[in-house]
Scaffold this active site. Structure first.
Site, mmCIF file in Angstrom:
data_model
loop_
_atom_site.group_PDB
_atom_site.id
_atom_site.type_symbol
_atom_site.label_atom_id
_atom_site.label_comp_id
_atom_site.label_asym_id
_atom_site.label_seq_id
_atom_site.Cartn_x
_atom_site.Cartn_y
_atom_site.Cartn_z
ATOM 1 N N ARG A 1 0.809 -1.216 0.000
ATOM 2 C CA ARG A 1 0.000 0.000 0.000
ATOM 3 C C ARG A 1 0.848 1.275 0.000
ATOM 4 O O ARG A 1 0.641 2.176 -0.815
ATOM 5 C CB ARG A 1 -0.913 0.022 1.247
ATOM 6 C CG ARG A 1 -2.115 -0.867 1.164
ATOM 7 C CD ARG A 1 -2.436 -1.441 2.518
ATOM 8 N NE ARG A 1 -1.413 -2.418 2.842
ATOM 9 C CZ ARG A 1 -1.533 -3.722 2.559
ATOM 10 N NH1 ARG A 1 -2.631 -4.164 2.046
ATOM 11 N NH2 ARG A 1 -0.550 -4.554 2.809
ATOM 12 N N THR A 2 1.796 1.349 0.922
ATOM 13 C CA THR A 2 2.524 2.612 1.102
ATOM 14 C C THR A 2 3.367 2.943 -0.126
ATOM 15 O O THR A 2 3.330 4.070 -0.628
ATOM 16 C CB THR A 2 3.410 2.525 2.368
ATOM 17 O OG1 THR A 2 2.614 2.037 3.447
ATOM 18 C CG2 THR A 2 3.974 3.877 2.730
ATOM 19 N N LYS B 1 25.636 -5.092 -1.837
ATOM 20 C CA LYS B 1 27.054 -5.447 -2.021
ATOM 21 C C LYS B 1 27.913 -4.843 -0.924
ATOM 22 O O LYS B 1 29.133 -4.730 -1.070
ATOM 23 C CB LYS B 1 27.553 -4.923 -3.370
ATOM 24 C CG LYS B 1 26.869 -5.518 -4.578
ATOM 25 C CD LYS B 1 27.497 -4.915 -5.828
ATOM 26 C CE LYS B 1 26.712 -5.259 -7.061
ATOM 27 N NZ LYS B 1 27.076 -4.389 -8.197
ATOM 28 N N ARG C 1 11.370 3.723 3.822
ATOM 29 C CA ARG C 1 10.898 2.691 4.767
ATOM 30 C C ARG C 1 12.099 1.844 5.168
ATOM 31 O O ARG C 1 12.881 1.415 4.309
ATOM 32 C CB ARG C 1 9.818 1.813 4.153
ATOM 33 C CG ARG C 1 9.500 0.624 5.076
ATOM 34 C CD ARG C 1 8.297 -0.146 4.675
ATOM 35 N NE ARG C 1 7.082 0.610 4.929
ATOM 36 C CZ ARG C 1 5.865 0.060 4.923
ATOM 37 N NH1 ARG C 1 5.711 -1.232 4.675
ATOM 38 N NH2 ARG C 1 4.799 0.791 5.151
ATOM 39 N N HIS D 1 4.881 5.761 11.661
ATOM 40 C CA HIS D 1 4.390 5.624 10.284
ATOM 41 C C HIS D 1 3.411 6.793 10.083
ATOM 42 O O HIS D 1 2.193 6.624 10.061
ATOM 43 C CB HIS D 1 3.699 4.275 10.116
ATOM 44 C CG HIS D 1 3.445 3.867 8.694
ATOM 45 N ND1 HIS D 1 3.530 4.737 7.620
ATOM 46 C CD2 HIS D 1 3.080 2.670 8.169
ATOM 47 C CE1 HIS D 1 3.246 4.079 6.504
ATOM 48 N NE2 HIS D 1 2.967 2.833 6.810
HETATM 49 N N1 CP Z 1 -0.194 0.001 5.938
HETATM 50 C C1 CP Z 1 0.986 -0.305 5.381
HETATM 51 O O1 CP Z 1 2.005 0.278 5.732
HETATM 52 O O2 CP Z 1 0.942 -1.273 4.428
HETATM 53 P P1 CP Z 1 2.202 -1.726 3.532
HETATM 54 O O3 CP Z 1 3.154 -2.447 4.447
HETATM 55 O O4 CP Z 1 1.617 -2.635 2.470
HETATM 56 O O5 CP Z 1 2.817 -0.514 2.944
#
Ligand code: CP
Length: 347
Positions: free
Chosen positions: A81-82, A109, A131, A161
């Site tokens: 999603r993100t 590497k 992320r 988040h």
């Molecule tokens: N909600 C969320 O962070 O989903 P993803 O891990 O799929 O990005």
């Protein structure tokens, strides 16, 4: 003793960790955490997202606000999603988007994170969307990038988040109105490992939510959870009684060390949300989940796919919220109705 999962790794976060999000004029420069931002800033993100929401409904889903800007998605951890909604958001703002595949990049590497960043920086980019499995990684990057680059935290370890929390606030506001003071919001499940829960709690409290509750077994709660300004419950039905919003969380088994749970079946029996259990919440309560959902573990399919569920709306709203955060951090906010004009509203 403070549980390690509740705090970002100090070594990765500079002394000014909570201040570096704002520039000297008080504008959003990086978006790393909902903690420490005022209600004016959070409301501005929601209002800006509202102005973009209609762009996503149009046949031409583009505005030129970030034309000429280059945005780099750096995902060191899995995401559906993100990552995709950040990419869509950037493209709908007319930015150029680079997705770095970490598994095939030179970090695999042995190149350090900083060396990777400096090499990408040399390509004249404007934003990193990051992320990482380490709490504090986004702060570390923000503290080490060139001054013209903005950093958005797309999830760091168990820490934060923030764009997920803001799309959740947007979903609540769309369904329940602007006054959070009247709302009882219940967050259920693995609070201990959840960066989403932590960012939601900061945002809900900043927006003056009437009653923020967490519901979990003791083993899945941080030891200092009451200090975050929430009411704590261990029994699901007591905790979601008369709730306006019920937010279910996934068990983050990838972050668990040791035996925190007897079994998934027993967890579902005690904490799984079923239609029957949902009866104690308000008649018009909405059910949310950041995803990915585990059917039959924290939520029954009848609830996840049922009329109270707004889980897929959350995903859709994520595009508008991420468009808002990207434009705000790059200082390219839309004029009132600009999104309508640029896409030819009324066509
Ligand atoms: N909600 C969320 O962070 O989903 P993803 O891990 O799929 O990005």
């Amino acid at each position: 003793m403070v549980n390690k999962a509740t705090k970002p790794t100090d070594a990765l976060i500079g002394h000014d960790a909570w201040n570096i999000q704002l520039d000297k004029n008080g504008n959003l420069k990086h978006f790393l955490t909902t903690e420490g931002l005022g209600s004016d800033m959070l409301t501005k993100i929601l209002d800006t997202a509202e102005s973009f929401a209609n762009v996503n409904q149009k046949s031409v889903k583009k505005v030129p606000l970030l034309r000429g800007k280059t945005i780099v998605n750096l995902f060191f951890e899995a995401s559906t999603r993100t990552r995709t909604t950040f990419e869509l958001a950037a493209k709908r703002l007319s930015a150029d988007v680079l997705n770095i595949n970490i598994s095939t990049s030179a970090t695999s590497k042995g190149e350090t994170l900083l060396d990777t960043l400096q090499n990408i920086q040399a390509m004249h980019c404007d934003m990193f969307v990051v992320r990482h499995s380490d709490s504090g990684a986004a702060h570390y990057i923000a503290n080490n990038v060139a001054p013209n680059i903005s950093v958005i935290n797309a999830g760091d370890g168990s820490h934060a988040h923030p764009t997920q929390a803001m799309l959740d606030m947007f979903t609540i506001r769309r369904n329940k109105g602007e006054n959070f003071g009247n709302l009882r919001v219940a967050i259920v499940g693995d609070i201990l490992h959840s960066r989403v829960a932590r960012s939601q709690i900061h945002a809900l409290n900043t927006l003056n939510t009437g009653d923020v509750r967490v519901i979990a077994p003791r083993t899945l709660l941080p030891v200092d959870i009451e200090d975050m300004g929430v009411n704590v419950f261990h029994d699901l039905e007591t905790g979601i009684q008369d709730a306006d919003v019920v937010i279910m969380l996934r068990l983050q088994k990838e972050r668990m060390t040791g035996a925190l749970l007897p079994s998934e079946q027993e967890y579902f029996q005690l904490y799984g949300l079923t239609e029957e259990r949902l009866l104690v919440a308000k008649d018009d309560a909405i059910v949310m989940h950041p995803g990915p959902i585990n059917r039959g573990v924290e939520i029954d399919s009848n609830v996840a796919d049922g009329p109270r569920s707004v889980i897929l709306d959350q995903v859709s709203y994520g595009i508008a919220v991420r468009m808002a955060v990207m434009t705000m951090t790059l200082g390219r906010e839309p004029e009132k109705n600009e999104s309508d004009e640029k896409t030819g509203a009324g066509q």
